[in-house]
Design a protein around this motif. Structure first.
Motif, PDB file in Angstrom:
ATOM      1  N   GLU A  58      -4.209   4.481   2.091  1.00  0.00           N
ATOM      2  CA  GLU A  58      -2.866   4.900   1.682  1.00  0.00           C
ATOM      3  C   GLU A  58      -2.756   4.901   0.164  1.00  0.00           C
ATOM      4  OE1 GLU A  58       0.157   5.566   3.284  1.00  0.00           O
ATOM      5  OE2 GLU A  58      -0.989   5.786   5.128  1.00  0.00           O
ATOM      6  N   ALA A  59      -1.842   5.697  -0.368  1.00  0.00           N
ATOM      7  CA  ALA A  59      -1.545   5.635  -1.795  1.00  0.00           C
ATOM      8  C   ALA A  59      -0.718   4.385  -2.088  1.00  0.00           C
ATOM      9  CB  ALA A  59      -0.778   6.872  -2.227  1.00  0.00           C
ATOM     10  N   HIS A  60      -0.937   3.816  -3.255  1.00  0.00           N
ATOM     11  CA  HIS A  60      -0.177   2.637  -3.686  1.00  0.00           C
ATOM     12  C   HIS A  60       0.145   2.764  -5.170  1.00  0.00           C
ATOM     13  CE1 HIS A  60      -0.831   0.545   0.091  1.00  0.00           C
ATOM     14  NE2 HIS A  60      -2.130   0.770  -0.002  1.00  0.00           N
ATOM     15  N   THR A  61       1.021   1.891  -5.626  1.00  0.00           N
ATOM     16  CA  THR A  61       1.288   1.802  -7.061  1.00  0.00           C
ATOM     17  C   THR A  61       1.237   0.333  -7.468  1.00  0.00           C
ATOM     18  OG1 THR A  61       3.688   1.481  -6.920  1.00  0.00           O
ATOM     19  CG2 THR A  61       2.894   3.767  -6.864  1.00  0.00           C
ATOM     20  N   PHE A  93       4.557  -5.406  -7.880  1.00  0.00           N
ATOM     21  CA  PHE A  93       4.646  -4.981  -6.487  1.00  0.00           C
ATOM     22  C   PHE A  93       4.210  -3.527  -6.384  1.00  0.00           C
ATOM     23  CE2 PHE A  93       8.547  -2.366  -6.703  1.00  0.00           C
ATOM     24  CZ  PHE A  93       8.985  -2.701  -7.982  1.00  0.00           C
ATOM     25  N   CYS A  94       4.117  -3.039  -5.165  1.00  0.00           N
ATOM     26  CA  CYS A  94       3.852  -1.624  -4.925  1.00  0.00           C
ATOM     27  C   CYS A  94       5.190  -0.956  -4.639  1.00  0.00           C
ATOM     28  CB  CYS A  94       2.899  -1.462  -3.744  1.00  0.00           C
ATOM     29  SG  CYS A  94       2.740   0.262  -3.216  1.00  0.00           S
ATOM     30  N   SER A  95       5.515   0.050  -5.431  1.00  0.00           N
ATOM     31  CA  SER A  95       6.834   0.679  -5.260  1.00  0.00           C
ATOM     32  C   SER A  95       6.940   1.450  -3.948  1.00  0.00           C
ATOM     33  CB  SER A  95       7.140   1.593  -6.447  1.00  0.00           C
ATOM     34  OG  SER A  95       6.186   2.634  -6.517  1.00  0.00           O
ATOM     35  N   LEU A  96       5.812   1.782  -3.345  1.00  0.00           N
ATOM     36  CA  LEU A  96       5.830   2.494  -2.063  1.00  0.00           C
ATOM     37  C   LEU A  96       5.964   1.530  -0.893  1.00  0.00           C
ATOM     38  CD1 LEU A  96       2.925   4.993  -2.831  1.00  0.00           C
ATOM     39  CD2 LEU A  96       5.375   5.393  -3.057  1.00  0.00           C
ATOM     40  N   HIS A  97       5.479   0.311  -1.100  1.00  0.00           N
ATOM     41  CA  HIS A  97       5.534  -0.715  -0.051  1.00  0.00           C
ATOM     42  C   HIS A  97       5.940  -2.022  -0.742  1.00  0.00           C
ATOM     43  CE1 HIS A  97       2.124   2.129   0.662  1.00  0.00           C
ATOM     44  NE2 HIS A  97       2.795   2.325   1.766  1.00  0.00           N
ATOM     45  N   PRO A  98       7.238  -2.196  -0.964  1.00  0.00           N
ATOM     46  CA  PRO A  98       7.697  -3.304  -1.816  1.00  0.00           C
ATOM     47  C   PRO A  98       7.347  -4.706  -1.313  1.00  0.00           C
ATOM     48  CG  PRO A  98       9.428  -1.669  -1.509  1.00  0.00           C
ATOM     49  CD  PRO A  98       8.328  -1.313  -0.545  1.00  0.00           C
ATOM     50  N   TYR A  99       6.904  -4.799  -0.075  1.00  0.00           N
ATOM     51  CA  TYR A  99       6.462  -6.112   0.406  1.00  0.00           C
ATOM     52  C   TYR A  99       5.086  -6.481  -0.130  1.00  0.00           C
ATOM     53  CZ  TYR A  99       4.140  -2.974   3.671  1.00  0.00           C
ATOM     54  OH  TYR A  99       3.393  -1.959   4.207  1.00  0.00           O
ATOM     55  N   MET A 100       4.407  -5.511  -0.734  1.00  0.00           N
ATOM     56  CA  MET A 100       3.113  -5.804  -1.362  1.00  0.00           C
ATOM     57  C   MET A 100       3.384  -6.385  -2.741  1.00  0.00           C
ATOM     58  SD  MET A 100       1.038  -2.296  -0.522  1.00  0.00           S
ATOM     59  CE  MET A 100      -0.302  -2.711  -1.641  1.00  0.00           C
ATOM     60  N   LYS A 101       3.028  -7.649  -2.909  1.00  0.00           N
ATOM     61  CA  LYS A 101       3.326  -8.321  -4.171  1.00  0.00           C
ATOM     62  C   LYS A 101       2.097  -9.024  -4.710  1.00  0.00           C
ATOM     63  CE  LYS A 101       8.005  -9.453  -2.556  1.00  0.00           C
ATOM     64  NZ  LYS A 101       8.922  -8.748  -3.426  1.00  0.00           N
TER      65      LYS A 101
HETATM   66 CU   LIG Z   1       1.546   0.346  -1.418  1.00  0.00          CU
END
Ligand SMILES: [Cu+2]
Length: 117
Positions: A58-61, A93-101
């Protein structure tokens, strides 16, 4: 036999050259995989660079909570590096999946005071 000795000598000298380069800053890599940053928490010295590598499908930031940095979109196999000069604790964090910290702690060199970010 002589050729073997020569290549062994060449290999040894290469190792020596690598060993006498203490000025090289440590390389830090954060892997993005399985919707998580690994390591989740990383401590570096001020002025060092952290490379983020997206090994996910997946793409992430990578976006700092307080706006200190923002990677933009990272597709699979993309990487992005940031150099952090100012000591402090950077949560991101990842702005696409904010639970990723994740967290990067930047330590001051030579025991200087820690700056508030
Ligand atoms: Cu992500």
């Amino acid at each position: 036999m002589k050729e073997l000795m020569l290549s062994v000598a060449a290999a040894v000298s290469l190792v020596s050259v690598a060993a006498v380069s203490p000025a090289m800053p440590a390389a830090h890599t954060v892997q993005i995989k399985g919707f998580a940053f690994a390591p989740k928490s990383l401590t570096i010295n001020a002025g060092e660079t952290v490379k983020f590598v997206n090994d996910d499908s997946e793409a992430h930031t990578v976006v700092a909570d307080k706006g200190a940095f923002s990677s933009g979109g990272l597709d699979t196999n993309d990487s992005w590096s940031v150099r952090l000069q100012k000591p402090g604790t950077y949560t991101y964090f990842c702005s696409l999946h904010p639970y990723m910290k994740g967290t990067i702690v930047v330590q001051a060199m030579h025991g200087a005071m820690r700056g508030d970010n």
